[in-house]
Design an enzyme around this catalytic site. Structure first.
Site, PDB file in Angstrom:
ATOM      1  N   CYS A  46      35.984  34.606  36.033  1.00 44.66           N
ATOM      2  CA  CYS A  46      35.451  34.083  37.282  1.00 44.66           C
ATOM      3  C   CYS A  46      35.706  35.084  38.414  1.00 44.66           C
ATOM      4  O   CYS A  46      36.680  35.829  38.385  1.00 44.66           O
ATOM      5  CB  CYS A  46      36.114  32.741  37.613  1.00 44.66           C
ATOM      6  SG  CYS A  46      35.427  31.969  39.108  1.00 44.66           S
ATOM      7  N   ASP A  48      36.733  34.357  41.205  1.00 47.05           N
ATOM      8  CA  ASP A  48      37.855  33.840  41.993  1.00 47.05           C
ATOM      9  C   ASP A  48      38.955  34.897  42.155  1.00 47.05           C
ATOM     10  O   ASP A  48      39.397  35.501  41.169  1.00 47.05           O
ATOM     11  CB  ASP A  48      38.426  32.593  41.289  1.00 47.05           C
ATOM     12  CG  ASP A  48      39.354  31.796  42.197  1.00 47.05           C
ATOM     13  OD1 ASP A  48      40.365  32.385  42.655  1.00 47.05           O
ATOM     14  OD2 ASP A  48      39.091  30.619  42.437  1.00 47.05           O
ATOM     15  N   HIS A 102      39.319  29.062  34.613  1.00 47.47           N
ATOM     16  CA  HIS A 102      40.605  28.707  35.254  1.00 47.47           C
ATOM     17  C   HIS A 102      40.502  27.323  35.882  1.00 47.47           C
ATOM     18  O   HIS A 102      39.450  26.940  36.399  1.00 47.47           O
ATOM     19  CB  HIS A 102      40.977  29.754  36.310  1.00 47.47           C
ATOM     20  CG  HIS A 102      40.030  29.798  37.480  1.00 47.47           C
ATOM     21  ND1 HIS A 102      40.315  29.220  38.705  1.00 47.47           N
ATOM     22  CD2 HIS A 102      38.792  30.321  37.601  1.00 47.47           C
ATOM     23  CE1 HIS A 102      39.296  29.411  39.513  1.00 47.47           C
ATOM     24  NE2 HIS A 102      38.359  30.066  38.887  1.00 47.47           N
TER      25      HIS A 102
HETATM   26 ZN   LIG Z   1      36.347  29.979  39.345  1.00 47.49          ZN
END
Ligand SMILES: [Zn+2]
Length: 213
Positions: A46, A48, A102
């Site tokens: 991801c 993120d 996650h």
């Molecule tokens: Zn994410």
């Protein structure tokens, strides 16, 4: 200096410190790094900022080839992901492909809601499909966080399956060993959870997705 400038300069200063630290430990570090890469792993993670592949796995530059997007998706029309996959498998000959989701994934949480987020709707639609295919399991989880956590896991499992459906992975399976793995990074403990998503041969796939020789 303005806060804006400070936050920007912080990274360049950080780079200087990092270079000094690396050279102190090994004066030839960058000579060696610049020789080339032969990573064993392709990481599909991801975007993120809290899930940096090298850091959470205790690995170093040169060890993991990386593709990241919102919610670690393997979308079969995504030419960016497919290009990374092809290069990793056919040129670098990675041994493992890891899809790492996650807990607390904003993309997954957004897909669970009905808000109209504009363009990104089309990306999140792929996660909405995962919700739809697993509707009864997810609806039986009353706690919202637990439901989102389970969706993160189901989404990773689906993306691993999507990898197995590509001709790139199927061709590789005929020529050399390649394992697909599904992981979840538990953002609340820092630990990686291995999901039961091990695909290492074409037999694990439904026949409709198997390409002929
Ligand atoms: Zn994410």
């Amino acid at each position: 200096m303005s806060n804006l400038r400070n936050s920007y300069e912080k990274l360049l200063k950080g780079n200087q410190n990092w270079v000094e630290k690396k050279l102190k430990l090994n004066p030839k570090y960058f000579d060696e790094l610049s020789k080339g890469q032969s990573p064993d792993y392709l990481w599909i993670g991801c975007s993120d900022s809290r899930v940096p592949d090298n850091e959470v796995t205790g690995s170093n530059p040169g060890e993991i080839f990386v593709h990241r997007n919102i919610a670690n998706m393997v979308v079969h029309t995504d030419i960016n992901m497919l290009s990374v996959l092809q290069y990793a498998v056919e040129v670098l000959h990675v041994k493992h492909i890891i899809v790492c989701g996650h807990y607390g994934c904003g993309g997954v949480v957004a897909a669970m809601q009905r808000s109209d987020n504009g363009l990104v709707n089309n990306w999140l639609r792929n996660i909405k499909d995962v919700i739809y295919w697993n509707k009864s399991e997810l609806e039986n989880i009353s706690d919202v966080q637990q439901r989102a956590d389970r969706l993160v896991e189901l989404n990773v499992l689906q993306q691993v399956k999507n990898l197995a459906k590509t001709s790139i992975v199927q061709q590789a399976w005929k020529k050399h060993e390649l394992e697909l793995h599904g992981w979840v990074f538990d953002i609340r403990s820092g630990k990686i959870i291995e999901l039961d998503a091990k695909f290492d041969e074409i037999e694990d796939l439904d026949p409709i997705f198997k390409y002929a020789d």
